[in-house]
Design an enzyme around this catalytic site. Structure first.
Site, PDB file in Angstrom:
ATOM      1  N   GLU A 131       0.859  -1.186   0.000  1.00 26.64           N
ATOM      2  CA  GLU A 131       0.000   0.000   0.000  1.00 26.64           C
ATOM      3  C   GLU A 131       0.897   1.238   0.000  1.00 26.64           C
ATOM      4  O   GLU A 131       1.103   1.878   1.030  1.00 26.64           O
ATOM      5  CB  GLU A 131      -0.937  -0.025   1.206  1.00 26.64           C
ATOM      6  CG  GLU A 131      -1.878  -1.234   1.197  1.00 26.64           C
ATOM      7  CD  GLU A 131      -2.651  -1.416   2.492  1.00 26.64           C
ATOM      8  OE1 GLU A 131      -2.625  -0.489   3.335  1.00 26.64           O
ATOM      9  OE2 GLU A 131      -3.267  -2.486   2.668  1.00 26.64           O
ATOM     10  N   ASN A 189       0.471  -4.278  11.256  1.00 25.77           N
ATOM     11  CA  ASN A 189      -0.737  -3.770  11.894  1.00 25.77           C
ATOM     12  C   ASN A 189      -1.490  -4.857  12.645  1.00 25.77           C
ATOM     13  O   ASN A 189      -2.683  -4.742  12.919  1.00 25.77           O
ATOM     14  CB  ASN A 189      -1.667  -3.120  10.869  1.00 25.77           C
ATOM     15  CG  ASN A 189      -2.634  -2.143  11.511  1.00 25.77           C
ATOM     16  OD1 ASN A 189      -2.290  -1.440  12.456  1.00 25.77           O
ATOM     17  ND2 ASN A 189      -3.861  -2.096  10.993  1.00 25.77           N
ATOM     18  N   HIS A 229      -3.407   4.067   4.485  1.00 25.96           N
ATOM     19  CA  HIS A 229      -3.520   2.734   3.901  1.00 25.96           C
ATOM     20  C   HIS A 229      -4.175   2.831   2.524  1.00 25.96           C
ATOM     21  O   HIS A 229      -4.564   3.914   2.075  1.00 25.96           O
ATOM     22  CB  HIS A 229      -4.339   1.822   4.808  1.00 25.96           C
ATOM     23  CG  HIS A 229      -3.690   1.515   6.116  1.00 25.96           C
ATOM     24  ND1 HIS A 229      -3.150   0.282   6.419  1.00 25.96           N
ATOM     25  CD2 HIS A 229      -3.487   2.283   7.223  1.00 25.96           C
ATOM     26  CE1 HIS A 229      -2.635   0.304   7.638  1.00 25.96           C
ATOM     27  NE2 HIS A 229      -2.833   1.503   8.144  1.00 25.96           N
ATOM     28  N   GLU A 311      -8.025   4.971   4.934  1.00 26.33           N
ATOM     29  CA  GLU A 311      -7.948   4.265   3.654  1.00 26.33           C
ATOM     30  C   GLU A 311      -8.156   5.313   2.568  1.00 26.33           C
ATOM     31  O   GLU A 311      -9.245   5.861   2.412  1.00 26.33           O
ATOM     32  CB  GLU A 311      -9.026   3.185   3.575  1.00 26.33           C
ATOM     33  CG  GLU A 311      -8.996   2.170   4.710  1.00 26.33           C
ATOM     34  CD  GLU A 311      -7.845   1.179   4.592  1.00 26.33           C
ATOM     35  OE1 GLU A 311      -7.210   1.131   3.515  1.00 26.33           O
ATOM     36  OE2 GLU A 311      -7.593   0.452   5.576  1.00 26.33           O
TER      37      GLU A 311
END
Length: 496
Positions: A131, A189, A229, A311
């Site tokens: 990512e 994570n 992310h 995100e």
């Protein structure tokens, strides 16, 4: 075959080739749609699946990272930034990855590296190796602040009132390997201590990248933070897990504050708040899908830091040509979230009324089971709260009387200083406490402790007894001697 037949065949071959070329060009165009065209379809249904899978097997013969900075190029960009903007920044490392790559951080402030009463904020990118958008956007952010801090009011506000720390890549090894985990194939994570699953309590067993983050937060008292992310478009807030491991809404004590922070990011974004899957573009972590060992819950529980998981791109590996558009879509969100530290909430310092020195006390808010600790040097605190009518704020400190007051937090920040009175042990005398220690006068402190200990009580007893004996001797009344001695014992207790 006649010449006419050959010409007709050649003509049809040209038409066939043209049709194939047109079809390929159309397919190529569809694969390189701008982010706005991808996001506007509102389809996030498969996002959770992508986030949970290890997508290392998705690598094709085409290098997904083509156009993204390599680790060496990222390191060069960070160092070059540090030289170009040395007046408002410093570059430092918080540790190394499994394969020995430095975890570089950029700090941006008008007084980088100095301890002040200003709040600190951190952004972390590339927690998952596959990512990489976050690492690129943090370089965009740093350069924008450098170029605009003297001419853009928002940039000026951040540089002059916040200590902003940017870690573009927490997982450089994973990026090099094009996979989610680090070089040991561990999802970073999922590697932090967790309140519900006791599997990460041995610090020595954690990954070096995880330990680096934990040590970092022991050194710097961050007020808030966010990790960047990819794979969906939503602002995620604690708790990430639940007590019974079920998928359900499971809010932390500061649920209102986290919803407020998440909404700042979502509504400042180009189209995050218009999500069809996540109402308002925000979600509670456990309500989306529970995870354990996550970084954002650990920040809130153990480091006093309010962290979001952002995100920021539906596509984990977008075409590198889309990065400027992704920066444009997230720019105001990233800036406004940092600025919210000083544009909202309650801030202040805690002092001693005795000598005016700062106290490293604690701040609590009635009805919210969470404590924010003031700094050791300046006694400063920064408490994130969602705007509403009123809050009762309480300041406490061992050895001092607590104080509370009510504030109205509707628009803008509130500055609230507390002056605490030392506790009194003997009438007219003030107790010293461990936080008032003068490190250059330890012998003096020891003398005070000796004086105000049991030895003083014995001294008073002797003086009182001798006084009564002298009084009774002068009066020569034996009956009154007995009565007066009983009264003297009660008086001694009150004075001590």
């Amino acid at each position: 075959m006649s010449m006419d037949m050959k010409m007709n065949m050649l003509f049809f071959l040209v038409l066939f080739a043209s049709a194939i070329s047109s079809s390929l060009a159309k397919g190529s165009l569809q694969q390189t749609l701008l982010p706005s065209e991808e996001f506007n379809d509102g389809s996030n249904a498969s996002s959770a699946r992508h986030l949970l899978e290890d997508e290392s097997q998705a690598q094709t013969s085409v290098d997904l990272a083509q156009g993204f900075m390599s680790n060496d190029e990222l390191e060069w960009a960070i160092q070059e930034f540090g030289q170009r903007c040395s007046n408002i920044s410093r570059v430092y490392s918080i540790g190394k990855s499994v394969n020995g790559f430095p975890l570089w951080v950029i700090e941006i402030s008008d007084k980088p590296g100095e301890e002040e009463t200003e709040p600190a904020f951190k952004y972390i990118g590339n927690v998952h190796g596959d990512e990489p958008v976050g690492r690129e956007l943090l370089i965009f952010l740093a350069n924008w602040l450098c170029d605009n801090h003297l001419k853009d009011p928002l940039a000026t506000l951040i540089v002059e009132n916040v200590h902003l720390h940017l870690l573009p890549s927490m997982n450089p090894d994973g990026f090099s390997l094009r996979k989610r985990g680090n070089a040991n194939n561990i999802d970073l994570n999922r590697d932090f201590p967790d309140q519900f699953v006791f599997i990460n309590d041995d610090e020595d067993s954690r990954q070096p990248e995880t330990r680096a983050i934990m040590n970092w937060l022991r050194d710097i008292r961050f007020t808030a933070s966010a990790t960047l992310h990819g794979g969906a478009l939503v602002a995620n807030y604690p708790w990430d897990g639940s007590d019974d491991k079920r998928t359900k809404y499971y809010g932390c004590p500061d649920d209102d504050a986290f919803r407020f922070m998440s909404s700042i990011y979502s509504h400042s974004h180009y189209n995050m708040s218009s999500s069809k899957e996540f109402l308002g573009g925000i979600t509670n972590g456990a309500a989306w899908y529970p995870l354990y060992g996550g970084m954002q819950d650990w920040n809130y529980i153990h480091a006093g830091c309010f962290e979001l998981t952002l995100e920021i791109s539906d596509n984990k590996w977008p075409n590198a040509a889309e990065l400027p558009f992704l920066w444009r879509y997230n720019k105001m969100s990233m800036l406004n979230l940092v600025a919210s530290l000083v544009k909202t909430g309650v801030h202040g310092r805690i002092y001693s009324s005795g000598d005016g020195r700062p106290l490293p006390g604690s701040i609590t808010v009635s009805g919210i089971n969470y404590t924010v600790r003031a700094g050791n040097t300046f006694g400063d605190y920064h408490r994130i709260l969602a705007p509403r009518d009123k809050y009762e704020v309480v300041a406490t400190m061992p050895g001092y009387k607590s104080k509370n007051t009510t504030i109205w937090l509707d628009e803008g920040p509130v500055t609230l200083d507390f002056v605490l009175d030392p506790e009194v042990s003997v009438k007219g005398s003030v107790l010293r406490n461990i936080y008032d220690c003068d490190c250059n006068g330890e012998s003096k402190q020891e003398f005070v402790q000796f004086l105000w200990g049991t030895h003083l009580e014995v001294f008073f007893v002797v003086i009182v007894v001798l006084g009564f004996l002298l009084l009774l001797f002068q009066r020569r009344q034996k009956v009154k001697f007995s009565t007066s001695r009983q009264s003297a014992g009660a008086k001694r207790t009150v004075e001590v």
